[in-house]
Design an enzyme around this catalytic site. Structure first.
Site, mmCIF file in Angstrom:
data_model
loop_
_atom_site.group_PDB
_atom_site.id
_atom_site.type_symbol
_atom_site.label_atom_id
_atom_site.label_comp_id
_atom_site.label_asym_id
_atom_site.label_seq_id
_atom_site.Cartn_x
_atom_site.Cartn_y
_atom_site.Cartn_z
ATOM 1 N N GLN A 12 0.825 -1.222 0.000
ATOM 2 C CA GLN A 12 0.000 0.000 0.000
ATOM 3 C C GLN A 12 0.855 1.265 0.000
ATOM 4 O O GLN A 12 0.719 2.134 -0.873
ATOM 5 C CB GLN A 12 -0.885 0.038 1.244
ATOM 6 C CG GLN A 12 -1.819 -1.130 1.419
ATOM 7 C CD GLN A 12 -2.777 -0.864 2.555
ATOM 8 O OE1 GLN A 12 -3.785 -0.192 2.374
ATOM 9 N NE2 GLN A 12 -2.475 -1.357 3.735
ATOM 10 N N ASP A 39 14.956 -9.257 -2.027
ATOM 11 C CA ASP A 39 14.413 -9.854 -0.803
ATOM 12 C C ASP A 39 15.180 -9.244 0.368
ATOM 13 O O ASP A 39 16.392 -9.464 0.510
ATOM 14 C CB ASP A 39 14.604 -11.376 -0.868
ATOM 15 C CG ASP A 39 14.114 -12.084 0.379
ATOM 16 O OD1 ASP A 39 13.823 -11.400 1.387
ATOM 17 O OD2 ASP A 39 14.022 -13.319 0.342
ATOM 18 N N ILE A 40 14.478 -8.480 1.187
ATOM 19 C CA ILE A 40 15.201 -7.726 2.236
ATOM 20 C C ILE A 40 15.740 -8.617 3.350
ATOM 21 O O ILE A 40 16.469 -8.142 4.215
ATOM 22 C CB ILE A 40 14.353 -6.568 2.818
ATOM 23 C CG1 ILE A 40 13.103 -7.095 3.544
ATOM 24 C CG2 ILE A 40 14.000 -5.562 1.732
ATOM 25 C CD1 ILE A 40 12.469 -6.054 4.457
ATOM 26 N N THR A 104 4.519 0.941 13.900
ATOM 27 C CA THR A 104 3.075 0.802 14.113
ATOM 28 C C THR A 104 2.602 1.297 15.482
ATOM 29 O O THR A 104 3.380 1.276 16.452
ATOM 30 C CB THR A 104 2.695 -0.690 13.960
ATOM 31 O OG1 THR A 104 1.339 -0.878 14.342
ATOM 32 C CG2 THR A 104 3.557 -1.596 14.834
ATOM 33 N N ASP A 105 1.339 1.672 15.543
ATOM 34 C CA ASP A 105 0.692 1.998 16.825
ATOM 35 C C ASP A 105 0.576 0.755 17.715
ATOM 36 O O ASP A 105 0.371 0.873 18.912
ATOM 37 C CB ASP A 105 -0.701 2.597 16.581
ATOM 38 C CG ASP A 105 -1.607 1.713 15.733
ATOM 39 O OD1 ASP A 105 -1.090 0.885 14.952
ATOM 40 O OD2 ASP A 105 -2.848 1.844 15.832
ATOM 41 N N TYR A 128 3.004 -9.372 16.078
ATOM 42 C CA TYR A 128 3.266 -8.307 15.097
ATOM 43 C C TYR A 128 3.858 -7.076 15.797
ATOM 44 O O TYR A 128 4.904 -6.553 15.393
ATOM 45 C CB TYR A 128 1.964 -7.947 14.372
ATOM 46 C CG TYR A 128 2.052 -6.725 13.493
ATOM 47 C CD1 TYR A 128 2.734 -6.752 12.276
ATOM 48 C CD2 TYR A 128 1.462 -5.522 13.879
ATOM 49 C CE1 TYR A 128 2.823 -5.622 11.475
ATOM 50 C CE2 TYR A 128 1.537 -4.388 13.078
ATOM 51 C CZ TYR A 128 2.215 -4.442 11.880
ATOM 52 O OH TYR A 128 2.305 -3.318 11.094
ATOM 53 N N TRP A 153 -3.523 1.851 11.148
ATOM 54 C CA TRP A 153 -4.751 1.575 10.383
ATOM 55 C C TRP A 153 -4.643 2.067 8.926
ATOM 56 O O TRP A 153 -5.471 2.826 8.445
ATOM 57 C CB TRP A 153 -5.957 2.237 11.057
ATOM 58 C CG TRP A 153 -6.285 1.781 12.445
ATOM 59 C CD1 TRP A 153 -5.448 1.245 13.372
ATOM 60 C CD2 TRP A 153 -7.579 1.852 13.074
ATOM 61 N NE1 TRP A 153 -6.144 0.974 14.528
ATOM 62 C CE2 TRP A 153 -7.438 1.335 14.385
ATOM 63 C CE3 TRP A 153 -8.837 2.311 12.656
ATOM 64 C CZ2 TRP A 153 -8.512 1.256 15.266
ATOM 65 C CZ3 TRP A 153 -9.906 2.251 13.551
ATOM 66 C CH2 TRP A 153 -9.742 1.721 14.832
HETATM 67 N N1 LIG Z 1 -1.340 -1.956 7.044
HETATM 68 C C1 LIG Z 1 -1.536 -1.329 8.209
HETATM 69 O O1 LIG Z 1 -2.672 -1.177 8.682
HETATM 70 C C2 LIG Z 1 -0.365 -0.768 8.967
HETATM 71 C C3 LIG Z 1 -0.591 -0.151 10.201
HETATM 72 C C4 LIG Z 1 0.500 0.360 10.906
HETATM 73 C C5 LIG Z 1 1.787 0.258 10.390
HETATM 74 N N2 LIG Z 1 1.958 -0.366 9.187
HETATM 75 C C6 LIG Z 1 3.329 -0.477 8.667
HETATM 76 O O2 LIG Z 1 3.410 0.314 7.481
HETATM 77 C C7 LIG Z 1 4.336 -0.281 6.559
HETATM 78 C C8 LIG Z 1 3.684 -0.414 5.198
HETATM 79 O O3 LIG Z 1 2.533 -1.224 5.335
HETATM 80 P P1 LIG Z 1 1.644 -1.641 4.086
HETATM 81 O O4 LIG Z 1 0.242 -1.789 4.585
HETATM 82 O O5 LIG Z 1 1.952 -0.766 2.920
HETATM 83 O O6 LIG Z 1 2.238 -3.117 3.830
HETATM 84 P P2 LIG Z 1 1.820 -4.168 2.700
HETATM 85 O O7 LIG Z 1 0.751 -3.599 1.839
HETATM 86 O O8 LIG Z 1 1.614 -5.469 3.401
HETATM 87 O O9 LIG Z 1 3.157 -4.228 1.809
HETATM 88 C C9 LIG Z 1 4.319 -4.857 2.224
HETATM 89 C C10 LIG Z 1 5.082 -5.265 0.974
HETATM 90 O O10 LIG Z 1 6.313 -5.880 1.371
HETATM 91 C C11 LIG Z 1 6.492 -7.011 0.533
HETATM 92 N N3 LIG Z 1 7.416 -7.985 1.115
HETATM 93 C C12 LIG Z 1 7.137 -9.062 1.891
HETATM 94 N N4 LIG Z 1 8.244 -9.750 2.173
HETATM 95 C C13 LIG Z 1 9.282 -9.107 1.553
HETATM 96 C C14 LIG Z 1 10.669 -9.344 1.461
HETATM 97 N N5 LIG Z 1 11.244 -10.388 2.074
HETATM 98 N N6 LIG Z 1 11.429 -8.493 0.725
HETATM 99 C C15 LIG Z 1 10.860 -7.440 0.106
HETATM 100 N N7 LIG Z 1 9.544 -7.158 0.157
HETATM 101 C C16 LIG Z 1 8.748 -7.981 0.884
HETATM 102 C C17 LIG Z 1 5.084 -7.560 0.415
HETATM 103 O O11 LIG Z 1 4.977 -8.531 -0.612
HETATM 104 P P3 LIG Z 1 3.834 -9.672 -0.448
HETATM 105 O O12 LIG Z 1 2.521 -8.980 -0.491
HETATM 106 O O13 LIG Z 1 4.115 -10.540 -1.649
HETATM 107 O O14 LIG Z 1 4.102 -10.354 0.868
HETATM 108 C C18 LIG Z 1 4.321 -6.276 0.125
HETATM 109 O O15 LIG Z 1 4.370 -5.933 -1.240
HETATM 110 C C19 LIG Z 1 4.775 -1.599 7.206
HETATM 111 O O16 LIG Z 1 5.982 -1.406 7.873
HETATM 112 C C20 LIG Z 1 3.693 -1.891 8.225
HETATM 113 O O17 LIG Z 1 4.174 -2.672 9.317
HETATM 114 C C21 LIG Z 1 0.926 -0.871 8.461
#
Ligand SMILES: NC(=O)c1ccc[n+]([C@@H]2O[C@H](COP(=O)([O-])OP(=O)(O)OC[C@H]3O[C@@H](n4cnc5c(N)ncnc54)[C@H](OP(=O)(O)O)[C@@H]3O)[C@@H](O)[C@H]2O)c1
Length: 286
Positions: A12, A39-40, A104-105, A128, A153
């Site tokens: 996202q 791959d990180i 994250t929160d 998480y 969120w």
């Molecule tokens: N989503 C929420 O509500 C939320 C809330 C608070 C904080 N955050 C934080 O905000 C950040 C961004 O979240 P987001 O919602 O944009 O996450 P997301 O949509 O889940 O995107 C994460 C991306 O990382 C990729 N990924 C997974 N494993 C990987 C690897 N080994 N090497 C490289 N890339 C990899 C995923 O691929 P796949 O889809 O193929 O696994 C996906 O494209 C994250 O740090 C998350 O913890 C998110």
């Protein structure tokens, strides 16, 4: 000219960053990678990529974000949320660079009644949350020049998220039960991406920052707003207590973030959550 690596670019937040930088790159060169390109968790590959592309700053948008699944995949979750950010941080610090790590929160336990500030005591209640806190600490240690942004969120017109799920379920079901006693702030990933670009262009002031949209809502309030703004009329939304909707992962009951620090440091104006939601739904409607 600065070289910026964005990891997890198909998610996202990464997708929003990619779209915004296509409109205006602010004089920086961006490299967008997801797991297929980089791959990180692969230390050698990360070191090679960072050195070959002369990366000055990494924005790590990759993470294990499936909060409930994390409870049964703790080891995998720890590798991605804790060890991989450390790998990135060491690689970029080795070149004298810096990093923006997204957190994250859910590092808080949710027992507060006023918005959480950056220095408030952390106490994650889920795998998480614990692994994301581990990631914060690992990055701060390996790359003291880094910025850590805790957000909450997240939703976007890209990827899978609560907004899209509630729009779909609202069309399919006559009634939906949604938790009304967990309060946080829905956050449009595009607004966070805009703020990240401000930080990159003004320069990183190291430390932890909170960023979400303004205001507060329960998941129930959020759902009602999604349906109202998305034109969903035939679905009755019923407020539930957390106990009536058991999930594998415990979630904080209250996770509003105080954004004073990021607003004062970077002069960003943060949109109210319902206005941000309206912008996203307008894009989804197109
Ligand atoms: N989503 C929420 O509500 C939320 C809330 C608070 C904080 N955050 C934080 O905000 C950040 C961004 O979240 P987001 O919602 O944009 O996450 P997301 O949509 O889940 O995107 C994460 C991306 O990382 C990729 N990924 C997974 N494993 C990987 C690897 N080994 N090497 C490289 N890339 C990899 C995923 O691929 P796949 O889809 O193929 O696994 C996906 O494209 C994250 O740090 C998350 O913890 C998110």
């Amino acid at each position: 000219m600065k070289n910026i690596l964005v990891t997890g670019c198909n998610g996202q937040l990464g997708s929003e960053l990619r779209e915004l930088t296509q409109q205006d790159n602010g004089g920086m060169t961006f490299f967008f990678t997801d797991i297929e390109q980089l791959d990180i968790t692969d230390k050698e590959a990360v070191n090679r990529y960072v050195n070959e592309h002369e990366i000055d700053c990494i924005v790590n948008c990759a993470a294990f974000t499936a909060v409930d699944l994390a409870e049964s995949k703790a080891d995998f979750c720890r590798v991605l949320n804790e060890e991989a950010p450390a790998i990135l941080a060491r690689a970029v610090a080795g070149r004298g660079g810096s990093m923006i790590q997204i957190s994250t929160d859910y590092v808080f336990d949710g027992t507060a009644h006023i918005p959480y500030r950056e220095e408030d005591a952390v106490c994650p209640v889920s795998v998480y949350g614990k692994t994301k806190l581990g990631g914060e600490r690992a990055v701060a240690e390996a790359c003291p020049e880094s910025v850590i942004i805790r957000t909450a969120w997240l939703y976007s017109s890209y990827g899978k998220n609560f907004v899209k799920t509630m729009l779909r379920l609202g069309q399919e079901k006559p009634e939906l039960g949604v938790v009304a006693d967990q309060v946080g702030t829905p956050t449009y990933a595009r607004d966070l991406a805009r703020t990240i670009l401000v930080i990159l262009s003004k320069g990183l002031v190291p430390g932890v920052y909170h960023y979400s949209n303004e205001g507060a809502a329960s998941w129930y309030d959020f759902t009602k707003a999604i349906h109202r703004l998305g034109g969903v009329t035939g679905c009755h939304v019923k407020p539930l207590h957390t106990e009536e909707y058991p999930t594998p992962a415990e979630r904080p009951h209250y996770s509003i973030l105080d954004k004073t620090k990021i607003k004062e440091t970077y002069g960003v104006e943060i949109p109210y959550w319902e206005d941000a939601l309206a912008e996203c739904i307008q894009i989804l409607d197109k």
